[in-house]
Write a protein that holds these residues in place. Structure first.
Motif, PDB file in Angstrom:
ATOM      1  N   ILE A  98      -1.972  26.124  -6.611  1.00 13.80           N
ATOM      2  CA  ILE A  98      -0.734  26.327  -5.858  1.00 13.80           C
ATOM      3  C   ILE A  98      -0.167  27.446  -6.106  1.00 13.80           C
ATOM      4  O   ILE A  98       0.376  27.924  -7.129  1.00 13.80           O
ATOM      5  CB  ILE A  98       0.173  25.176  -6.011  1.00 13.80           C
ATOM      6  N   ILE A  99       0.277  28.224  -4.864  1.00 13.89           N
ATOM      7  CA  ILE A  99       0.959  29.640  -4.852  1.00 13.89           C
ATOM      8  C   ILE A  99       2.181  29.364  -4.230  1.00 13.89           C
ATOM      9  O   ILE A  99       2.448  28.775  -3.266  1.00 13.89           O
ATOM     10  CB  ILE A  99       0.212  30.668  -4.498  1.00 13.89           C
ATOM     11  N   ILE A 100       3.317  29.651  -4.968  1.00 13.03           N
ATOM     12  CA  ILE A 100       4.770  29.630  -4.214  1.00 13.03           C
ATOM     13  C   ILE A 100       5.242  30.861  -3.857  1.00 13.03           C
ATOM     14  O   ILE A 100       5.377  31.870  -4.784  1.00 13.03           O
ATOM     15  CB  ILE A 100       5.679  28.900  -5.140  1.00 13.03           C
ATOM     16  N   GLN A 101       5.695  31.046  -2.537  1.00 15.91           N
ATOM     17  CA  GLN A 101       6.178  32.385  -2.205  1.00 15.91           C
ATOM     18  C   GLN A 101       7.920  32.421  -2.003  1.00 15.91           C
ATOM     19  O   GLN A 101       8.619  31.259  -1.483  1.00 15.91           O
ATOM     20  CB  GLN A 101       5.704  32.722  -0.835  1.00 15.91           C
ATOM     21  N   ASP A 102       8.467  33.348  -2.796  1.00 14.55           N
ATOM     22  CA  ASP A 102      10.015  33.528  -2.899  1.00 14.55           C
ATOM     23  C   ASP A 102      10.503  33.693  -1.403  1.00 14.55           C
ATOM     24  O   ASP A 102      10.284  34.851  -0.921  1.00 14.55           O
ATOM     25  CB  ASP A 102      10.462  34.666  -3.922  1.00 14.55           C
ATOM     26  N   HIS A 103      11.540  33.297  -1.000  1.00 12.12           N
ATOM     27  CA  HIS A 103      12.207  33.583   0.214  1.00 12.12           C
ATOM     28  C   HIS A 103      13.688  33.569  -0.130  1.00 12.12           C
ATOM     29  O   HIS A 103      14.475  32.799   0.280  1.00 12.12           O
ATOM     30  CB  HIS A 103      11.918  32.581   1.341  1.00 12.12           C
ATOM     31  N   ARG A 105      10.283  22.026 -13.504  1.00 14.19           N
ATOM     32  CA  ARG A 105       9.185  21.103 -13.551  1.00 14.19           C
ATOM     33  C   ARG A 105       8.193  21.421 -12.128  1.00 14.19           C
ATOM     34  O   ARG A 105       7.231  21.073 -11.848  1.00 14.19           O
ATOM     35  CB  ARG A 105       9.650  19.794 -13.385  1.00 14.19           C
ATOM     36  N   GLY A 106       9.188  21.799 -10.993  1.00 17.15           N
ATOM     37  CA  GLY A 106       8.189  22.360  -9.888  1.00 17.15           C
ATOM     38  C   GLY A 106       7.229  23.737 -10.212  1.00 17.15           C
ATOM     39  O   GLY A 106       6.297  23.690  -9.920  1.00 17.15           O
ATOM     40  N   LEU A 107       7.980  24.628 -10.936  1.00 18.14           N
ATOM     41  CA  LEU A 107       7.309  25.839 -10.952  1.00 18.14           C
ATOM     42  C   LEU A 107       6.131  25.744 -12.055  1.00 18.14           C
ATOM     43  O   LEU A 107       5.257  26.607 -11.848  1.00 18.14           O
ATOM     44  CB  LEU A 107       8.295  26.880 -11.593  1.00 18.14           C
ATOM     45  N   VAL A 108       6.282  24.819 -12.833  1.00 13.07           N
ATOM     46  CA  VAL A 108       5.021  24.600 -13.925  1.00 13.07           C
ATOM     47  C   VAL A 108       3.820  24.130 -13.279  1.00 13.07           C
ATOM     48  O   VAL A 108       2.802  24.216 -13.696  1.00 13.07           O
ATOM     49  CB  VAL A 108       5.476  23.661 -14.896  1.00 13.07           C
ATOM     50  N   SER A 109       4.152  23.449 -12.075  1.00 11.86           N
ATOM     51  CA  SER A 109       3.014  23.126 -11.182  1.00 11.86           C
ATOM     52  C   SER A 109       2.206  24.141 -10.536  1.00 11.86           C
ATOM     53  O   SER A 109       1.015  23.612 -10.042  1.00 11.86           O
ATOM     54  CB  SER A 109       3.265  22.022 -10.185  1.00 11.86           C
ATOM     55  N   ALA A 110       2.763  25.305 -10.534  1.00 15.21           N
ATOM     56  CA  ALA A 110       2.182  26.449  -9.754  1.00 15.21           C
ATOM     57  C   ALA A 110       1.268  27.084 -10.461  1.00 15.21           C
ATOM     58  O   ALA A 110       1.536  27.292 -11.903  1.00 15.21           O
ATOM     59  CB  ALA A 110       3.320  27.185  -8.902  1.00 15.21           C
ATOM     60  N   SER A 111       0.138  27.915  -9.836  1.00 15.18           N
ATOM     61  CA  SER A 111      -0.690  28.617 -10.698  1.00 15.18           C
ATOM     62  C   SER A 111      -0.194  30.119 -10.350  1.00 15.18           C
ATOM     63  O   SER A 111      -0.504  30.948 -11.109  1.00 15.18           O
ATOM     64  CB  SER A 111      -2.006  28.626  -9.942  1.00 15.18           C
ATOM     65  N   GLY A 112       0.721  30.574  -9.327  1.00 11.03           N
ATOM     66  CA  GLY A 112       1.002  31.973  -9.097  1.00 11.03           C
ATOM     67  C   GLY A 112       2.274  31.725  -8.297  1.00 11.03           C
ATOM     68  O   GLY A 112       2.656  30.882  -7.478  1.00 11.03           O
ATOM     69  N   VAL A 113       3.151  32.927  -8.120  1.00 16.95           N
ATOM     70  CA  VAL A 113       4.273  33.145  -7.549  1.00 16.95           C
ATOM     71  C   VAL A 113       4.045  34.321  -6.783  1.00 16.95           C
ATOM     72  O   VAL A 113       3.851  35.371  -7.466  1.00 16.95           O
ATOM     73  CB  VAL A 113       5.437  33.017  -8.207  1.00 16.95           C
ATOM     74  N   VAL A 114       4.698  34.476  -5.505  1.00 13.03           N
ATOM     75  CA  VAL A 114       4.749  35.814  -4.648  1.00 13.03           C
ATOM     76  C   VAL A 114       6.119  36.088  -4.513  1.00 13.03           C
ATOM     77  O   VAL A 114       7.006  35.210  -4.092  1.00 13.03           O
ATOM     78  CB  VAL A 114       4.117  35.459  -3.316  1.00 13.03           C
ATOM     79  N   PHE A 115       6.482  37.374  -4.999  1.00 14.25           N
ATOM     80  CA  PHE A 115       7.686  37.978  -4.710  1.00 14.25           C
ATOM     81  C   PHE A 115       7.599  39.293  -3.766  1.00 14.25           C
ATOM     82  O   PHE A 115       6.491  39.931  -4.120  1.00 14.25           O
ATOM     83  CB  PHE A 115       8.549  38.340  -6.256  1.00 14.25           C
ATOM     84  N   THR A 116       8.453  39.779  -3.411  1.00 13.59           N
ATOM     85  CA  THR A 116       8.701  41.169  -2.437  1.00 13.59           C
ATOM     86  C   THR A 116       9.083  41.787  -3.819  1.00 13.59           C
ATOM     87  O   THR A 116      10.239  42.022  -3.882  1.00 13.59           O
ATOM     88  CB  THR A 116       9.511  41.218  -1.543  1.00 13.59           C
ATOM     89  N   GLY A 117       8.206  42.307  -4.661  1.00 18.65           N
ATOM     90  CA  GLY A 117       8.504  43.193  -5.770  1.00 18.65           C
ATOM     91  C   GLY A 117       8.510  42.275  -7.172  1.00 18.65           C
ATOM     92  O   GLY A 117       9.147  41.351  -7.152  1.00 18.65           O
ATOM     93  N   ALA A 118       7.690  42.492  -7.892  1.00 11.19           N
ATOM     94  CA  ALA A 118       7.306  41.842  -8.988  1.00 11.19           C
ATOM     95  C   ALA A 118       8.336  41.522  -9.914  1.00 11.19           C
ATOM     96  O   ALA A 118       8.618  40.564 -10.715  1.00 11.19           O
ATOM     97  CB  ALA A 118       5.987  42.232  -9.759  1.00 11.19           C
ATOM     98  N   ALA A 119       9.229  42.753 -10.084  1.00  5.58           N
ATOM     99  CA  ALA A 119      10.473  42.787 -10.819  1.00  5.58           C
ATOM    100  C   ALA A 119      11.570  41.662 -10.547  1.00  5.58           C
ATOM    101  O   ALA A 119      12.069  41.254 -11.324  1.00  5.58           O
ATOM    102  CB  ALA A 119      11.290  43.920 -10.525  1.00  5.58           C
ATOM    103  N   LYS A 120      11.366  41.085  -9.318  1.00  4.90           N
ATOM    104  CA  LYS A 120      12.247  40.002  -8.856  1.00  4.90           C
ATOM    105  C   LYS A 120      11.952  38.672  -9.555  1.00  4.90           C
ATOM    106  O   LYS A 120      12.716  37.650  -9.735  1.00  4.90           O
ATOM    107  CB  LYS A 120      12.272  39.710  -7.564  1.00  4.90           C
TER     108      LYS A 120
END
Length: 397
Positions: free
Chosen positions: A118-123, A138-153
């Motif tokens: 599961i990959i989650i995208q920041d909006h 608990r939700g984020l621990v289920s994810a394998s990756g997260v997408v941000f506009t700018g990794a520093a976010k």
């Protein structure tokens, strides 16, 4: 391009408060179709599951959109048997969830498809208040990756303990634009703006956009650029009276700043073609759609040094960045960009947009992220899975 057997299911748990129909959502929510189509253009198979007040299914440009009805006192798609049925039927290789704030839904989703990354995208999500953080975690621990506009976010989420140190963070723009460059002289004849240089502001007049700091910088820059003009397009304007007072009391701004108010979105492209520089003073942004549109038009930006703007401008190598709330820093950045050859700079801006922010680039970056997760999760890639021809996602741990 040949069809890949990689199948991604993009999911949005967000329920439209206006209760629009599936057909209306496809027409009125561009981001719902844009990201799906960007991935589909790489040759990957894309299905979408969207929370909706009405159940339905629509196929558009090779993307299958499934609208799952949500109702009840605590509505969630996961409580509708149709949702689980779709997951079983679609058999996704990767699941792409839009929005960080759906912790319970993501945890339930992970339980339904435990072997699927599961990959989650920041909006434009913010770090939640402390009493909500355990639920988010608990939700984020289920994810394998997260997408941000700018990794520093990702850093505020890490500092709050919401993201594991090993979760992959991918740097991919939230969306793109279909705006394009055009003749500056012709555009000026159409929209009637002018200046040497001609500055364009597209954003609310509120505290976060910080228009007063930009006005201070414009006043100072006008001492070096007597032909400078600033044209402001805005919607919500709680600082409008303060902005007007600032303009009236400074002869360097009077007659130099035009408050255009709300303009049709279709006119914004022409305004950007007619301008020389795009300016914003944002203190914080989830992404920056107006900036993305400016880059699509080849309009050089002079914007604040915040994570999303830094990512979209290649850390300020495209246009210039300046420290938040620093009018002198803005003035210096403005003067530096204004001194460069305009045609050359515009061509460079557009080339950057094509390579990094266009829909084609976003699609390739997302597919690279999906494949990275499949590889690192030691899940076999589907036979014949296509590797993007260009573009790659930047990621960190």
């Amino acid at each position: 391009m040949g069809r890949s057997s990689l199948h991604v299911v993009q999911i949005s748990f967000y329920l439209d408060p206006l209760a629009r129909t599936p057909a209306q959502l496809l027409r009125e929510w561009p981001s719902l179709v844009d990201v799906a189509e960007a991935v589909a253009q790489t040759g990957s198979r894309v299905s979408v599951i969207q929370a909706c007040s009405v159940q339905g299914e629509i196929t558009l440009k090779d993307v299958n959109y499934n609208f799952v009805q949500v109702a009840g006192p605590r509505p969630s798609m996961v409580h509708n048997g149709r949702f689980a049925e779709l997951l079983r039927h679609l058999r996704p290789d990767v699941i792409h969830v839009h929005g960080l704030g759906f912790a319970r839904d993501v945890a339930a989703l992970a339980a339904m498809r435990p072997r699927v990354p599961i990959i989650i995208q920041d909006h434009a999500d913010r770090v939640p208040r402390i009493w909500h953080r355990s639920r988010w975690g608990r939700g984020l621990v289920s994810a394998s990756g997260v997408v941000f506009t700018g990794a520093a976010k990702a850093e505020p989420f890490r500092r709050a303990g919401l993201m594991s140190p090993v979760i992959k963070v991918f740097d991919v723009p939230e969306s793109s634009s279909r705006f394009s460059p055009g003749s500056r002289d012709e555009a000026r004849r159409v929209v009637g703006i002018h200046g040497d240089p001609c500055l364009l502001w597209v954003g609310h007049l509120n505290k976060n956009k910080d228009p007063l700091t930009v006005l201070d910088g414009v006043a100072e820059a006008s001492e070096h650029l007597p032909g400078l003009r600033l044209w402001c397009c805005f919607g919500v304007a709680p600082l409008l009276d303060a902005v007007r007072r600032r303009i009236r009391r400074d002869p360097r701004l009077t007659g130099r700043v035009e408050l255009m108010g709300r303009v049709a979105h279709s006119q914004v492209e022409c305004l950007m073609r007619a301008s020389d520089l795009f300016v914003l003073g944002s203190l914080r942004e989830g992404s920056g759609y107006a900036l993305i549109e400016a880059l699509a038009c080849g309009l050089p930006p002079v914007v604040t040094d915040i994570p999303s703007f830094a990512a979209l401008t290649d850390q300020g190598r495209i246009g210039a960045l300046w420290p938040r709330a620093d009018h002198q820093g803005f003035c210096q950045a403005l003067l530096a960009v204004a001194a460069k050859p305009r045609d050359l700079v515009r061509a460079r801006v557009r080339a950057h947009f094509e390579a990094e922010i266009s829909f084609a680039a976003i699609g390739c970056k997302l597919v690279a992220a999906y494949q990275h997760l499949l590889t690192t999760a030691q899940v076999d890639l589907p036979a014949g899975s296509a590797t993007p021809a260009s573009g790659s996602a930047k990621w960190s741990q």
